[in-house]
Motif scaffolding. Structure first.
Motif, mmCIF file in Angstrom:
data_model
loop_
_atom_site.group_PDB
_atom_site.id
_atom_site.type_symbol
_atom_site.label_atom_id
_atom_site.label_comp_id
_atom_site.label_asym_id
_atom_site.label_seq_id
_atom_site.Cartn_x
_atom_site.Cartn_y
_atom_site.Cartn_z
ATOM 1 N N ARG A 7 21.303 25.924 24.911
ATOM 2 C CA ARG A 7 22.705 26.139 24.595
ATOM 3 C C ARG A 7 22.838 26.098 23.087
ATOM 4 N NH1 ARG A 7 24.124 20.164 27.028
ATOM 5 N NH2 ARG A 7 22.897 18.997 25.508
ATOM 6 N N TYR A 8 23.978 26.540 22.596
ATOM 7 C CA TYR A 8 24.244 26.480 21.159
ATOM 8 C C TYR A 8 25.239 25.359 20.878
ATOM 9 C CZ TYR A 8 21.659 30.691 19.985
ATOM 10 O OH TYR A 8 20.653 31.598 19.773
ATOM 11 N N ARG A 9 24.899 24.552 19.883
ATOM 12 C CA ARG A 9 25.753 23.470 19.448
ATOM 13 C C ARG A 9 25.970 23.587 17.935
ATOM 14 N NH1 ARG A 9 27.280 22.541 23.989
ATOM 15 N NH2 ARG A 9 26.706 20.779 25.310
ATOM 16 N N ALA A 10 27.090 23.074 17.469
ATOM 17 C CA ALA A 10 27.339 23.052 16.028
ATOM 18 C C ALA A 10 26.317 22.147 15.355
ATOM 19 C CB ALA A 10 28.751 22.558 15.756
ATOM 20 N N LEU A 11 25.699 22.648 14.291
ATOM 21 C CA LEU A 11 24.719 21.871 13.531
ATOM 22 C C LEU A 11 25.363 21.264 12.295
ATOM 23 C CD1 LEU A 11 21.730 21.038 13.060
ATOM 24 C CD2 LEU A 11 21.479 23.161 11.733
ATOM 25 N N VAL A 12 26.134 22.059 11.576
ATOM 26 C CA VAL A 12 26.784 21.576 10.356
ATOM 27 C C VAL A 12 27.969 22.470 10.031
ATOM 28 C CG1 VAL A 12 25.292 22.949 8.838
ATOM 29 C CG2 VAL A 12 26.380 20.876 7.945
ATOM 30 N N GLU A 13 28.980 21.869 9.430
ATOM 31 C CA GLU A 13 30.143 22.611 8.958
ATOM 32 C C GLU A 13 30.343 22.301 7.483
ATOM 33 O OE1 GLU A 13 34.872 23.371 10.059
ATOM 34 O OE2 GLU A 13 33.777 21.719 11.011
ATOM 35 N N GLY A 168 21.887 14.117 6.290
ATOM 36 C CA GLY A 168 20.912 14.818 7.129
ATOM 37 C C GLY A 168 21.580 15.552 8.268
ATOM 38 N N LEU A 169 20.854 16.486 8.853
ATOM 39 C CA LEU A 169 21.383 17.273 9.965
ATOM 40 C C LEU A 169 20.985 16.708 11.318
ATOM 41 C CD1 LEU A 169 20.691 20.898 8.656
ATOM 42 C CD2 LEU A 169 22.714 19.451 8.284
ATOM 43 N N LEU A 170 19.941 15.877 11.329
ATOM 44 C CA LEU A 170 19.409 15.356 12.578
ATOM 45 C C LEU A 170 19.377 13.832 12.575
ATOM 46 C CD1 LEU A 170 16.311 17.724 12.987
ATOM 47 C CD2 LEU A 170 18.593 18.037 13.958
ATOM 48 N N ILE A 176 20.304 16.593 17.245
ATOM 49 C CA ILE A 176 21.337 16.972 16.292
ATOM 50 C C ILE A 176 22.394 15.875 16.257
ATOM 51 C CG2 ILE A 176 20.935 19.439 16.613
ATOM 52 C CD1 ILE A 176 23.483 19.534 18.301
ATOM 53 N N ARG A 177 23.131 15.781 15.164
ATOM 54 C CA ARG A 177 24.108 14.706 14.995
ATOM 55 C C ARG A 177 25.460 15.013 15.640
ATOM 56 N NH1 ARG A 177 24.731 13.690 8.987
ATOM 57 N NH2 ARG A 177 26.282 12.207 9.759
ATOM 58 N N THR A 178 25.671 16.241 16.052
ATOM 59 C CA THR A 178 26.920 16.597 16.726
ATOM 60 C C THR A 178 26.999 15.871 18.068
ATOM 61 O OG1 THR A 178 27.040 18.761 15.689
ATOM 62 C CG2 THR A 178 28.252 18.483 17.744
ATOM 63 N N GLU A 179 28.112 15.172 18.286
ATOM 64 C CA GLU A 179 28.288 14.407 19.517
ATOM 65 C C GLU A 179 29.690 14.606 20.068
ATOM 66 O OE1 GLU A 179 25.468 10.495 18.929
ATOM 67 O OE2 GLU A 179 27.468 10.454 18.034
#
Length: 200
Positions: A7-13, A168-170, A176-179
């Motif tokens: 799936r695709y998740r947001a990595l960074v904005e 960091g991104l991870l 990934i840090r998106t939660e």
């Protein structure tokens, strides 16, 4: 039999705020991935998407929330240009403290980490941390006073390397840090660029 889903998740904005334009970034600033970054995006399962206030990068992840491709060696570079000459005049970006040459703004999560800025800021102008600003002499035809929509204003670099703390991104475990928060909203790693127009 174990199955895997992607799936695709947001990595960074990245969000850009300007004292005159507020968060209407698209009215004055054009942000595009450079040529090498377009290839990196394709090779690493990443997607670049513009947003009203900046841009978002999404990543293809496995069911364990880890990117499908390693990101440690990844560096994304996004070029900044004005959308038109009038925007350059209204934006009125500050120069370096010396004020002698036009300024190319180079900012990134790795630079912000080294400079010990307070997350999520990549840059806030006027900046005391001038190592975030590369003072480069433009050729006379593209000096700041004669800027055009084709002149490069700056670059935003996003590094995937480990050890950048809150920049960091991870996570340390590679996720990934998106939660997703308990209220159902997504918490996305977001970096900000704030442009304060100097007083005349």
């Amino acid at each position: 039999m174990e199955t895997f889903s992607t799936r695709y998740r947001a990595l960074v904005e990245v969000r850009v705020f300007h004292e005159y334009y507020a968060d209407r970034t698209g009215e004055w600033l054009r942000i595009v991935p450079d040529k090498s970054t377009r290839q990196v995006l394709a090779n690493h399962g990443l997607v670049f998407r513009r947003s009203p206030s900046g841009f978002l990068v999404t990543v293809q992840t496995a069911s364990d929330n880890r990117p499908m491709k390693l990101l440690d060696d990844m560096e994304l570079v996004f070029e900044l240009t004005y959308v038109h000459a009038e925007a350059a005049q209204k934006a009125d970006l500050p120069k370096t403290k010396q004020g002698a040459e036009a300024t190319l703004y180079v900012m990134g999560n790795d630079l912000a980490f080294v400079a010990a800025l307070t997350p999520p800021a990549l840059l806030e102008t006027p900046a005391d941390n001038l190592q975030l600003i590369e003072n480069i002499r433009f050729t006379p035809e593209i000096e700041m006073e004669k800027i055009t929509d084709r002149a490069l204003l700056g670059k935003i670099r996003i590094s995937g390397k480990q050890g950048l703390g809150d920049y960091g991104l991870l996570k340390p475990n590679g996720e990934i840090r998106t939660e997703r928060q308990p209220n159902g909203n997504w918490n996305i790693p977001t970096f900000t660029v704030k442009v304060n127009v100097p007083a005349n």
